[in-house]
Design a protein around this motif. Structure first.
Motif, PDB file in Angstrom:
ATOM      1  N   ARG A 282       0.803  -1.223   0.000  1.00 29.16           N
ATOM      2  CA  ARG A 282       0.000   0.000   0.000  1.00 29.16           C
ATOM      3  C   ARG A 282       0.835   1.272   0.000  1.00 29.16           C
ATOM      4  NH1 ARG A 282      -2.762  -3.212   3.805  1.00 29.16           N
ATOM      5  NH2 ARG A 282      -1.744  -2.062   5.449  1.00 29.16           N
ATOM      6  N   CYS A 283       2.094   1.165   0.324  1.00 27.76           N
ATOM      7  CA  CYS A 283       2.965   2.334   0.437  1.00 27.76           C
ATOM      8  C   CYS A 283       3.221   2.913  -0.957  1.00 27.76           C
ATOM      9  CB  CYS A 283       4.282   1.934   1.091  1.00 27.76           C
ATOM     10  SG  CYS A 283       5.362   3.334   1.428  1.00 27.76           S
ATOM     11  N   THR A 284       3.223   4.241  -1.051  1.00 29.26           N
ATOM     12  CA  THR A 284       3.466   4.876  -2.349  1.00 29.26           C
ATOM     13  C   THR A 284       4.950   4.938  -2.690  1.00 29.26           C
ATOM     14  OG1 THR A 284       3.460   7.075  -1.344  1.00 29.26           O
ATOM     15  CG2 THR A 284       1.356   6.249  -2.243  1.00 29.26           C
ATOM     16  N   ALA A 285       5.798   4.637  -1.748  1.00 31.61           N
ATOM     17  CA  ALA A 285       7.243   4.609  -2.033  1.00 31.61           C
ATOM     18  C   ALA A 285       7.539   3.350  -2.855  1.00 31.61           C
ATOM     19  CB  ALA A 285       8.050   4.586  -0.743  1.00 31.61           C
ATOM     20  N   HIS A 286       8.156   3.534  -3.996  1.00 33.90           N
ATOM     21  CA  HIS A 286       8.488   2.374  -4.825  1.00 33.90           C
ATOM     22  C   HIS A 286       9.598   1.547  -4.191  1.00 33.90           C
ATOM     23  CE1 HIS A 286       5.820   3.223  -8.128  1.00 33.90           C
ATOM     24  NE2 HIS A 286       6.163   4.503  -8.030  1.00 33.90           N
TER      25      HIS A 286
ATOM     26  N   ILE B 167      10.645   0.515  -0.646  1.00 34.04           N
ATOM     27  CA  ILE B 167      10.122   0.542   0.723  1.00 34.04           C
ATOM     28  C   ILE B 167      11.153   1.056   1.723  1.00 34.04           C
ATOM     29  CG2 ILE B 167      10.690  -1.865   1.280  1.00 34.04           C
ATOM     30  CD1 ILE B 167       7.494  -0.017   2.288  1.00 34.04           C
ATOM     31  N   THR B 168      12.424   0.886   1.420  1.00 27.84           N
ATOM     32  CA  THR B 168      13.458   1.345   2.355  1.00 27.84           C
ATOM     33  C   THR B 168      13.539   2.861   2.420  1.00 27.84           C
ATOM     34  OG1 THR B 168      15.219   1.263   0.708  1.00 27.84           O
ATOM     35  CG2 THR B 168      14.806  -0.757   1.999  1.00 27.84           C
ATOM     36  N   THR B 169      12.875   3.573   1.508  1.00 26.79           N
ATOM     37  CA  THR B 169      12.867   5.040   1.549  1.00 26.79           C
ATOM     38  C   THR B 169      11.641   5.579   2.271  1.00 26.79           C
ATOM     39  OG1 THR B 169      11.730   5.274  -0.582  1.00 26.79           O
ATOM     40  CG2 THR B 169      14.148   5.178  -0.626  1.00 26.79           C
ATOM     41  N   CYS B 170      10.714   4.736   2.641  1.00 29.49           N
ATOM     42  CA  CYS B 170       9.498   5.151   3.339  1.00 29.49           C
ATOM     43  C   CYS B 170       9.864   5.545   4.775  1.00 29.49           C
ATOM     44  CB  CYS B 170       8.488   4.010   3.348  1.00 29.49           C
ATOM     45  SG  CYS B 170       7.044   4.317   4.399  1.00 29.49           S
ATOM     46  N   PRO B 171       9.582   6.789   5.173  1.00 29.21           N
ATOM     47  CA  PRO B 171       9.937   7.227   6.531  1.00 29.21           C
ATOM     48  C   PRO B 171       9.310   6.376   7.627  1.00 29.21           C
ATOM     49  CG  PRO B 171       9.299   9.099   5.185  1.00 29.21           C
ATOM     50  CD  PRO B 171       8.991   7.867   4.383  1.00 29.21           C
ATOM     51  N   ARG B 172       8.070   5.983   7.446  1.00 29.06           N
ATOM     52  CA  ARG B 172       7.424   5.170   8.480  1.00 29.06           C
ATOM     53  C   ARG B 172       8.059   3.789   8.560  1.00 29.06           C
ATOM     54  NH1 ARG B 172       3.441   8.547   6.723  1.00 29.06           N
ATOM     55  NH2 ARG B 172       2.369   9.660   8.395  1.00 29.06           N
ATOM     56  N   PHE B 173       8.333   3.203   7.418  1.00 29.28           N
ATOM     57  CA  PHE B 173       8.971   1.894   7.403  1.00 29.28           C
ATOM     58  C   PHE B 173      10.358   1.980   8.035  1.00 29.28           C
ATOM     59  CE2 PHE B 173      11.231  -1.696   5.531  1.00 29.28           C
ATOM     60  CZ  PHE B 173      10.324  -2.713   5.746  1.00 29.28           C
TER      61      PHE B 173
ATOM     62  N   GLY C 196       5.467   9.485   1.193  1.00 31.55           N
ATOM     63  CA  GLY C 196       5.811   8.140   0.744  1.00 31.55           C
ATOM     64  C   GLY C 196       5.279   7.062   1.663  1.00 31.55           C
ATOM     65  N   GLY C 197       4.637   7.436   2.777  1.00 34.84           N
ATOM     66  CA  GLY C 197       4.056   6.458   3.679  1.00 34.84           C
ATOM     67  C   GLY C 197       2.676   6.067   3.187  1.00 34.84           C
ATOM     68  N   GLU C 198       2.025   5.210   3.934  1.00 38.81           N
ATOM     69  CA  GLU C 198       0.715   4.766   3.473  1.00 38.81           C
ATOM     70  C   GLU C 198      -0.404   5.621   4.023  1.00 38.81           C
ATOM     71  OE1 GLU C 198       0.579   0.768   4.958  1.00 38.81           O
ATOM     72  OE2 GLU C 198      -0.978   1.354   6.322  1.00 38.81           O
TER      73      GLU C 198
END
Length: 171
Positions: free
Chosen positions: A108-112, A114-120, A160-162
């Motif tokens: 569901r995350c818009t970051a292609h 996932i390691t760049t997603c701040p929440r992740f 970039g988070g969900e």
């Protein structure tokens, strides 16, 4: 359902196994197939049940040693081994559930990446720093796994988070 005595090739094919696996299981004492006049292995119904138990137990993560205890009617440590296996299964199921939630977040995350997603990344921070382990805490009821806010109160994220919790309404 009664089977005739099967050759090693037929018995292995029934379980989609190479024949050397059945030979190995015999070598370690898990199987004891009968032999015919030519000293060829013959697998009867009881042997096939044992093969099925071994295959199912291996798929459940048991070692051959644990399976040997399971199949040994005289093993005094049978209950201990089985209780330890249940605890291992529970831990692996919890790990798989965390992995499923992580994968759902990534889906569901818009970051292609996932390691760049701040929440992740915030989830991984303690693990990466060597100061923590994978988060074992379950989210509260109604909360989005990994993020903690209720699913129905999420608005799209621009980082970039969900999503992030929606602001409280004045209603």
């Amino acid at each position: 359902m009664k089977s005739s005595q099967l050759s090693i090739g037929d018995a292995a094919a029934r379980f989609d196994l190479p024949t050397h696996v059945l030979r190995h299981w015999e070598d370690v004492g898990l199987l004891r197939p009968a032999r015919d006049g030519g000293d060829r292995r013959r697998y009867g119904d009881d042997d096939l049940v044992r093969v099925a138990v071994i295959v199912r137990s291996k798929r459940a993560g048991m070692s051959l040693e644990q399976i040997g205890v399971l199949l040994d009617e005289k093993a005094p440590e049978r209950h201990r081994v089985l209780e330890e296996h249940i605890a291992d299964l529970e831990q692996r199921m919890a790990d798989m559930e965390r992995s499923r939630r992580m994968t759902e977040h990534a889906l569901r995350c818009t970051a292609h990446d996932i390691t760049t997603c701040p929440r992740f990344r915030s989830i991984m921070a303690e693990v990466v720093a060597g100061t923590g382990r994978w988060r074992d805490a379950e989210p509260p009821p109604g909360a989005e796994p990994w993020l903690g806010a209720p699913v129905e109160s999420r608005i799209p994220s621009t980082d970039g988070g969900e999503g992030r919790p929606a602001p409280a309404s004045g209603r």
